[in-house]
Write a protein that holds these residues in place. Sequence first.
Motif, PDB file in Angstrom:
ATOM      1  N   ASN A 232      10.107  -0.461 -10.095  1.00  0.00           N
ATOM      2  CA  ASN A 232      11.261  -1.313 -10.356  1.00  0.00           C
ATOM      3  C   ASN A 232      10.978  -2.752  -9.901  1.00  0.00           C
ATOM      4  OD1 ASN A 232      13.914  -2.637  -9.876  1.00  0.00           O
ATOM      5  ND2 ASN A 232      14.699  -0.652 -10.549  1.00  0.00           N
ATOM      6  N   LYS A 233      11.265  -3.728 -10.746  1.00  0.00           N
ATOM      7  CA  LYS A 233      10.964  -5.123 -10.429  1.00  0.00           C
ATOM      8  C   LYS A 233      11.749  -5.622  -9.220  1.00  0.00           C
ATOM      9  CE  LYS A 233      12.508  -8.423 -12.991  1.00  0.00           C
ATOM     10  NZ  LYS A 233      12.778  -9.323 -14.130  1.00  0.00           N
ATOM     11  N   THR A 234      12.919  -5.002  -8.949  1.00  0.00           N
ATOM     12  CA  THR A 234      13.714  -5.416  -7.795  1.00  0.00           C
ATOM     13  C   THR A 234      12.954  -5.194  -6.501  1.00  0.00           C
ATOM     14  OG1 THR A 234      15.752  -4.856  -8.959  1.00  0.00           O
ATOM     15  CG2 THR A 234      15.892  -5.089  -6.579  1.00  0.00           C
ATOM     16  N   VAL A 235      12.233  -4.078  -6.411  1.00  0.00           N
ATOM     17  CA  VAL A 235      11.459  -3.773  -5.212  1.00  0.00           C
ATOM     18  C   VAL A 235      10.388  -4.832  -4.994  1.00  0.00           C
ATOM     19  CG1 VAL A 235       9.875  -2.118  -4.155  1.00  0.00           C
ATOM     20  CG2 VAL A 235      11.892  -1.305  -5.404  1.00  0.00           C
ATOM     21  N   TRP A 236       9.666  -5.158  -6.041  1.00  0.00           N
ATOM     22  CA  TRP A 236       8.557  -6.113  -5.913  1.00  0.00           C
ATOM     23  C   TRP A 236       9.057  -7.535  -5.762  1.00  0.00           C
ATOM     24  CZ3 TRP A 236       3.910  -4.270  -4.831  1.00  0.00           C
ATOM     25  CH2 TRP A 236       3.673  -2.930  -5.101  1.00  0.00           C
ATOM     26  N   LEU A 237      10.235  -7.836  -6.314  1.00  0.00           N
ATOM     27  CA  LEU A 237      10.816  -9.160  -6.107  1.00  0.00           C
ATOM     28  C   LEU A 237      11.158  -9.367  -4.633  1.00  0.00           C
ATOM     29  CD1 LEU A 237      12.009 -11.850  -6.998  1.00  0.00           C
ATOM     30  CD2 LEU A 237      14.108 -10.649  -7.644  1.00  0.00           C
ATOM     31  N   ARG A 238      11.685  -8.325  -4.001  1.00  0.00           N
ATOM     32  CA  ARG A 238      11.991  -8.440  -2.572  1.00  0.00           C
ATOM     33  C   ARG A 238      10.727  -8.683  -1.762  1.00  0.00           C
ATOM     34  NH1 ARG A 238      16.625  -3.969  -0.937  1.00  0.00           N
ATOM     35  NH2 ARG A 238      18.240  -4.678  -2.371  1.00  0.00           N
ATOM     36  N   LEU A 239       9.645  -8.026  -2.129  1.00  0.00           N
ATOM     37  CA  LEU A 239       8.381  -8.272  -1.445  1.00  0.00           C
ATOM     38  C   LEU A 239       7.915  -9.707  -1.659  1.00  0.00           C
ATOM     39  CD1 LEU A 239       6.380  -4.982  -2.139  1.00  0.00           C
ATOM     40  CD2 LEU A 239       7.392  -5.709   0.018  1.00  0.00           C
ATOM     41  N   CYS A 240       8.055 -10.191  -2.887  1.00  0.00           N
ATOM     42  CA  CYS A 240       7.660 -11.579  -3.180  1.00  0.00           C
ATOM     43  C   CYS A 240       8.468 -12.571  -2.361  1.00  0.00           C
ATOM     44  CB  CYS A 240       7.824 -11.866  -4.669  1.00  0.00           C
ATOM     45  SG  CYS A 240       6.592 -11.083  -5.733  1.00  0.00           S
ATOM     46  N   LYS A 241       9.754 -12.272  -2.159  1.00  0.00           N
ATOM     47  CA  LYS A 241      10.619 -13.193  -1.428  1.00  0.00           C
ATOM     48  C   LYS A 241      10.287 -13.259   0.053  1.00  0.00           C
ATOM     49  CE  LYS A 241      14.629 -13.252  -4.513  1.00  0.00           C
ATOM     50  NZ  LYS A 241      16.065 -12.934  -4.661  1.00  0.00           N
ATOM     51  N   ARG A 242       9.529 -12.293   0.551  1.00  0.00           N
ATOM     52  CA  ARG A 242       9.082 -12.364   1.938  1.00  0.00           C
ATOM     53  C   ARG A 242       8.115 -13.524   2.146  1.00  0.00           C
ATOM     54  NH1 ARG A 242       7.399  -6.079   3.318  1.00  0.00           N
ATOM     55  NH2 ARG A 242       9.473  -5.129   3.142  1.00  0.00           N
ATOM     56  N   ILE A 243       7.380 -13.875   1.091  1.00  0.00           N
ATOM     57  CA  ILE A 243       6.369 -14.926   1.198  1.00  0.00           C
ATOM     58  C   ILE A 243       7.001 -16.248   0.796  1.00  0.00           C
ATOM     59  CG2 ILE A 243       4.152 -15.775   0.353  1.00  0.00           C
ATOM     60  CD1 ILE A 243       4.917 -12.121   0.091  1.00  0.00           C
TER      61      ILE A 243
ATOM     62  N   GLU B   2       0.829  -1.206   0.000  1.00  0.00           N
ATOM     63  CA  GLU B   2       0.000   0.000   0.000  1.00  0.00           C
ATOM     64  C   GLU B   2       0.863   1.256   0.000  1.00  0.00           C
ATOM     65  OE1 GLU B   2      -2.976   0.070   2.959  1.00  0.00           O
ATOM     66  OE2 GLU B   2      -3.882  -1.834   2.368  1.00  0.00           O
ATOM     67  N   ASP B   3       1.930   1.253   0.802  1.00  0.00           N
ATOM     68  CA  ASP B   3       2.847   2.396   0.813  1.00  0.00           C
ATOM     69  C   ASP B   3       3.462   2.610  -0.566  1.00  0.00           C
ATOM     70  OD1 ASP B   3       2.412   2.870   3.502  1.00  0.00           O
ATOM     71  OD2 ASP B   3       4.036   1.549   4.127  1.00  0.00           O
ATOM     72  N   LEU B   4       3.890   1.522  -1.189  1.00  0.00           N
ATOM     73  CA  LEU B   4       4.525   1.621  -2.500  1.00  0.00           C
ATOM     74  C   LEU B   4       3.553   2.154  -3.549  1.00  0.00           C
ATOM     75  CD1 LEU B   4       6.610  -1.670  -2.515  1.00  0.00           C
ATOM     76  CD2 LEU B   4       7.505   0.654  -2.434  1.00  0.00           C
ATOM     77  N   LEU B   5       2.334   1.665  -3.523  1.00  0.00           N
ATOM     78  CA  LEU B   5       1.340   2.117  -4.496  1.00  0.00           C
ATOM     79  C   LEU B   5       1.035   3.604  -4.318  1.00  0.00           C
ATOM     80  CD1 LEU B   5      -1.097  -0.932  -4.493  1.00  0.00           C
ATOM     81  CD2 LEU B   5       0.543  -0.297  -6.266  1.00  0.00           C
ATOM     82  N   HIS B   6       1.024   4.055  -3.079  1.00  0.00           N
ATOM     83  CA  HIS B   6       0.797   5.480  -2.836  1.00  0.00           C
ATOM     84  C   HIS B   6       1.970   6.317  -3.331  1.00  0.00           C
ATOM     85  CE1 HIS B   6      -2.178   4.377   0.599  1.00  0.00           C
ATOM     86  NE2 HIS B   6      -2.786   4.460  -0.572  1.00  0.00           N
ATOM     87  N   LEU B   7       3.194   5.837  -3.090  1.00  0.00           N
ATOM     88  CA  LEU B   7       4.371   6.568  -3.550  1.00  0.00           C
ATOM     89  C   LEU B   7       4.429   6.636  -5.074  1.00  0.00           C
ATOM     90  CD1 LEU B   7       7.144   5.332  -1.088  1.00  0.00           C
ATOM     91  CD2 LEU B   7       6.365   7.691  -1.387  1.00  0.00           C
ATOM     92  N   ILE B   8       4.050   5.542  -5.721  1.00  0.00           N
ATOM     93  CA  ILE B   8       4.057   5.495  -7.186  1.00  0.00           C
ATOM     94  C   ILE B   8       3.155   6.578  -7.773  1.00  0.00           C
ATOM     95  CG2 ILE B   8       3.245   4.101  -9.141  1.00  0.00           C
ATOM     96  CD1 ILE B   8       4.375   1.649  -7.666  1.00  0.00           C
ATOM     97  N   GLN B   9       2.061   6.878  -7.066  1.00  0.00           N
ATOM     98  CA  GLN B   9       1.109   7.884  -7.550  1.00  0.00           C
ATOM     99  C   GLN B   9       1.510   9.309  -7.193  1.00  0.00           C
ATOM    100  OE1 GLN B   9      -2.620   6.662  -5.882  1.00  0.00           O
ATOM    101  NE2 GLN B   9      -2.630   4.680  -6.932  1.00  0.00           N
ATOM    102  N   THR B  10       2.589   9.432  -6.403  1.00  0.00           N
ATOM    103  CA  THR B  10       2.971  10.766  -5.918  1.00  0.00           C
ATOM    104  C   THR B  10       3.609  11.621  -7.003  1.00  0.00           C
ATOM    105  OG1 THR B  10       3.314   9.862  -3.706  1.00  0.00           O
ATOM    106  CG2 THR B  10       4.322  11.996  -4.176  1.00  0.00           C
ATOM    107  N   CYS B  11       4.618  11.076  -7.703  1.00  0.00           N
ATOM    108  CA  CYS B  11       5.304  11.855  -8.735  1.00  0.00           C
ATOM    109  C   CYS B  11       5.959  10.911  -9.730  1.00  0.00           C
ATOM    110  CB  CYS B  11       6.351  12.793  -8.120  1.00  0.00           C
ATOM    111  SG  CYS B  11       7.751  11.943  -7.383  1.00  0.00           S
TER     112      CYS B  11
END
Length: 452
Positions: free
Chosen positions: A42-53, A24-33
């Motif tokens: 960046n796929k690296t950010v979302w890959l790290r999130l995926c690796k948490r699961i 949710e934080d990331l999606l809000h930041l993406i809409q900021t600017c």
Amino acid sequence: MLSAPLLRLSLDILIEIGSYLDSEDLLHLIQTCRQFHLVFENKTVWLRLCKRIEGLAVGIPEQVDYKRLYLRWKKKGYVYTWGEKSWNRLGRLVSHTHFPHHKPIALTGSYAVKAVQIAVGGYGIFLLNEDGKLHITGKRTNSFSQVVSELGFVYSIHAGRDYCLAMSDEGNLWQVGANSTLCLTKDNVLSDYRGKFSIFRSGWDCLSVFVPQVGFLLWKSGTESEPTVYKIYIGQDVVNVSDYVLCAGFLVFTIVNESLVFRVDLDGNYEQQAKELKNFRISEGNGPWKLSGSFRTFSCLSGNGNTVYMGNESTKETDAKPIVHEFLQNQSIKRLVHGDYHHLLLKQDGSVWSWGMELSNCGCLGLGTLYNQIGDNVLIDVPGRRVTVLRPQRVSWNATCISIAAGGWQSAMMAISDKVLPDAMEPARMTGLSLTHASVPVLHFLRSRRTD
């Protein structure tokens, strides 16, 4: 502007910051600017999130849309449980009609836990959620899943028969049992080793950690007594363990950068040479081994998922031959886990298969009611008491599994599904009727009217 200093940070630092945020934080930041959009898409950010699961990013092609994968898990990821139902071990309401114990049913509604890791013990199921909270079902609570609040933020767990070990972000290792929660690294058995170990395993009759240059530390109950230290050598060097499993009376381990398997019998010989199981060697191209084990069974799964060697308490001698089941070879297995007498495997296609023994139709195989079934793959040992499935059978369900767990006579998995059966305590999909305190007859009527 307050955001100006943040925008001037380098890309790698911003990506690192993004790894500590939730979706949710990331999606809000993406809409900021525009700049945040470029950074946090960046796929690296979302890959790290995926690796948490646990299991979500394993075996996924590099070109996959990790953002879409993660958000799909957030929306449609569920925990499924099945097996022995006493003490509410399954963390959900169980009935003989819509919500049986011998088939996978999702934890939804008020029982839902957005888990990133699951572990199954002898008397309950442990669920670690994305906020670092540990939920426990079964004997400890005799109710549906409850949070173990004393632990703070937990990032890794491992369950055995009686206890679950949990590592918190402060570097503390906790022991969670049916009757107590105990910090092992504060004025306790592991106080001198805090921060010195990263591998820990809860077993059938004891608990353990591995400390580099020290050895395996084992203790029975986590009381004030000192742990037993097993110092294991290869030649003149103390072993450097990459992974291990703790079974009843013995442990099996692999060493760093080699696909070799060693066994240690916990017989009181506290300084000994590692005993290599030479027939368990695998070529480096197929390694390293991924280990799994519980009670008397252990298994070695090759890196490509096509080779499986199994052993048990009798697999002791250096020339002992592994148990090689032909039905497990060349199956592209993603993960293999074991309960007391039952086994689950997860294939790369997301399907789950099970085989082994059910006692008193406890349902741990997830194959439905096995009474009166007999054939080439099902053996009724004792009518009404014990059934053994001799070869893996596919668990029927409507989801894609990412992780599995087994222990005792229970099983669990994490999966993504477009449609799951709603929880028994929240049966109605009706929008024109509200029941604040529904009576038993009314609830029975609503459940009987289901069409799904």
